[in-house]
Enzyme design. Structure first.
Site, PDB file in Angstrom:
ATOM      1  N   PRO A 109       0.825  -1.216   0.000  1.00 41.84           N
ATOM      2  CA  PRO A 109       0.000   0.000   0.000  1.00 41.84           C
ATOM      3  C   PRO A 109       0.856   1.263   0.000  1.00 41.84           C
ATOM      4  O   PRO A 109       1.964   1.275   0.550  1.00 41.84           O
ATOM      5  CB  PRO A 109      -0.813  -0.114   1.293  1.00 41.84           C
ATOM      6  N   GLY A 113       4.403   4.165   4.888  1.00 42.10           N
ATOM      7  CA  GLY A 113       5.717   4.000   5.515  1.00 42.10           C
ATOM      8  C   GLY A 113       6.344   2.642   5.297  1.00 42.10           C
ATOM      9  O   GLY A 113       7.210   2.222   6.067  1.00 42.10           O
ATOM     10  N   GLY A 115       7.848   1.602   2.377  1.00 47.39           N
ATOM     11  CA  GLY A 115       8.876   1.568   1.339  1.00 47.39           C
ATOM     12  C   GLY A 115       8.356   1.257  -0.044  1.00 47.39           C
ATOM     13  O   GLY A 115       9.080   0.724  -0.888  1.00 47.39           O
ATOM     14  N   SER A 116       7.101   1.618  -0.317  1.00 49.90           N
ATOM     15  CA  SER A 116       6.480   1.280  -1.598  1.00 49.90           C
ATOM     16  C   SER A 116       7.284   1.791  -2.792  1.00 49.90           C
ATOM     17  O   SER A 116       7.585   1.038  -3.731  1.00 49.90           O
ATOM     18  CB  SER A 116       5.050   1.853  -1.639  1.00 49.90           C
ATOM     19  N   ALA A 118      10.444   2.735  -3.041  1.00 44.50           N
ATOM     20  CA  ALA A 118      11.764   2.108  -3.145  1.00 44.50           C
ATOM     21  C   ALA A 118      11.653   0.669  -3.636  1.00 44.50           C
ATOM     22  O   ALA A 118      12.484   0.199  -4.419  1.00 44.50           O
ATOM     23  CB  ALA A 118      12.471   2.144  -1.787  1.00 44.50           C
ATOM     24  N   ALA A 119      10.618  -0.034  -3.180  1.00 45.62           N
ATOM     25  CA  ALA A 119      10.437  -1.429  -3.603  1.00 45.62           C
ATOM     26  C   ALA A 119      10.109  -1.510  -5.088  1.00 45.62           C
ATOM     27  O   ALA A 119      10.626  -2.376  -5.807  1.00 45.62           O
ATOM     28  CB  ALA A 119       9.346  -2.098  -2.770  1.00 45.62           C
ATOM     29  N   ASP A 160      15.234   3.128   3.090  1.00 47.43           N
ATOM     30  CA  ASP A 160      14.264   2.339   2.325  1.00 47.43           C
ATOM     31  C   ASP A 160      14.948   1.573   1.198  1.00 47.43           C
ATOM     32  O   ASP A 160      14.672   0.394   0.972  1.00 47.43           O
ATOM     33  CB  ASP A 160      13.164   3.235   1.740  1.00 47.43           C
TER      34      ASP A 160
END
Length: 323
Positions: A109, A113, A115-116, A118-119, A160
């Site tokens: 989501p 917080g 790390g969306s 960065a992932a 992140d």
């Protein structure tokens, strides 16, 4: 969910390559990390991103995702980090002008917080590397993801970018990340508060409090740093009870910094009442998620049920495996 590692599968026969990454949660040290103190982040393997990429037969770069479908040239501002990460990755394989089709599927989501951004950038970079039948060195991957994160967050700390790429927990301080050995399996339940967090607003609020009362806020930040380093030893020894009690203390300290909310506090109380070893907000606060430490899988199920009953619209269970 794919358990991401430093290397990913090679391209498939159809000319499509894939890349994967996972979400992260900050276990200790949020806000203190801004002032040069350490933080500990754990991988959330249960929440992941997959990126599929192939060369574009139409000779134009297209992106398909939950947020946007269309050409890179027409991508709206929220897609800026994705485009920046893709461009940086293509430059890193010496093919900056390549036209590709990119499909992004993410279970992480946004604005929680976790790390969306960065992932997603990590998954895209790994997909590009696989398309070229190569693997990026850790530092190269980190630089690519930081280029995307700079568009997403201005001046990212780098936590992140490291945390979503490493399969184990990390201790992060002033740009450096080291992997932490894990003594015993840790099972976490993550509960969504239902509210977007705003890291910028939270960090600004803490800074204003620190300017107004440097000795009190300075002492709080010092104690958060002490908890973080003590928790590294607890993770190595697998001491769930002590990790849990430190989580509760950290949540109280973060509340004193003004970044908790009644909703987050209620979820922490519900987790504790349902038998969690400990629970705390994770990330910037003012919304986002609560992370709770369960004793085992069965306890995690009960915990997740209790958190949903307390108002969490969604929960996820994830594990950190022993080294």
């Amino acid at each position: 969910m794919h358990n991401s590692s430093q290397t990913d599968p090679p391209p498939t026969a159809a000319g499509t390559a894939q890349g994967f990454a996972h979400a992260k949660a900050i276990l200790f040290g949020e806000h203190a990390v801004v002032y040069g103190s350490p933080a500990v982040a754990v991988p959330l393997h249960g929440l992941g991103v997959q990126a599929d990429i192939r060369r574009s037969p139409a000779q134009e770069t297209r992106i398909e995702s939950q947020l946007f479908s269309g050409t890179a040239q027409t991508a709206p501002e929220p897609m800026g980090p994705v485009v920046a990460g893709l461009r940086a990755a293509l430059s890193a394989v010496d093919d900056p002008d390549a036209e590709v089709e990119l499909l992004i599927r993410s279970a992480i989501p946004h604005s929680r917080g976790l790390g969306s951004s960065a992932a997603v950038a990590t998954a895209v970079a790994r997909a590009v590397a696989n398309l070229e039948a190569t693997v990026f060195a850790e530092e190269t991957l980190h630089e690519i993801v930081q280029a995307a994160e700079a568009v997403a967050h201005g001046r990212p700390s780098g936590i992140d970018a490291w945390a979503v790429a490493k399969p184990a927990p990390i201790r992060f301080q002033t740009g450096c990340a080291e992997t932490i050995d894990v003594g015993e399996r840790l099972v976490f339940v993550l509960a969504d508060s239902g509210h977007h967090g705003s890291t910028a607003e939270a960090v600004g609020g803490v800074r204003a409090r620190r300017d107004a009362d440097p000795s009190r806020i300075g002492a709080t930040i010092s104690r958060l740093a002490e908890l973080t380093d003590a928790a590294v030893d607890d993770i190595r020894s697998g001491d769930r009870v002590t990790i849990g009690s430190r989580m509760l203390e950290a949540h109280g300290l973060l509340g004193g910094l003004g970044v908790s909310t009644p909703t987050l506090d209620a979820l922490v109380d519900a987790a504790t009442a349902a038998g969690a070893h400990g629970a705390k907000l994770t990330g910037g606060g003012l919304g986002g998620c609560v992370l709770a430490l369960a004793d085992d899988d069965e306890a995690a199920e009960e915990l997740a049920e209790a958190l949903r009953a307390a108002g969490a619209p969604r929960t996820w269970t994830t594990e950190v495996r022993p080294t």
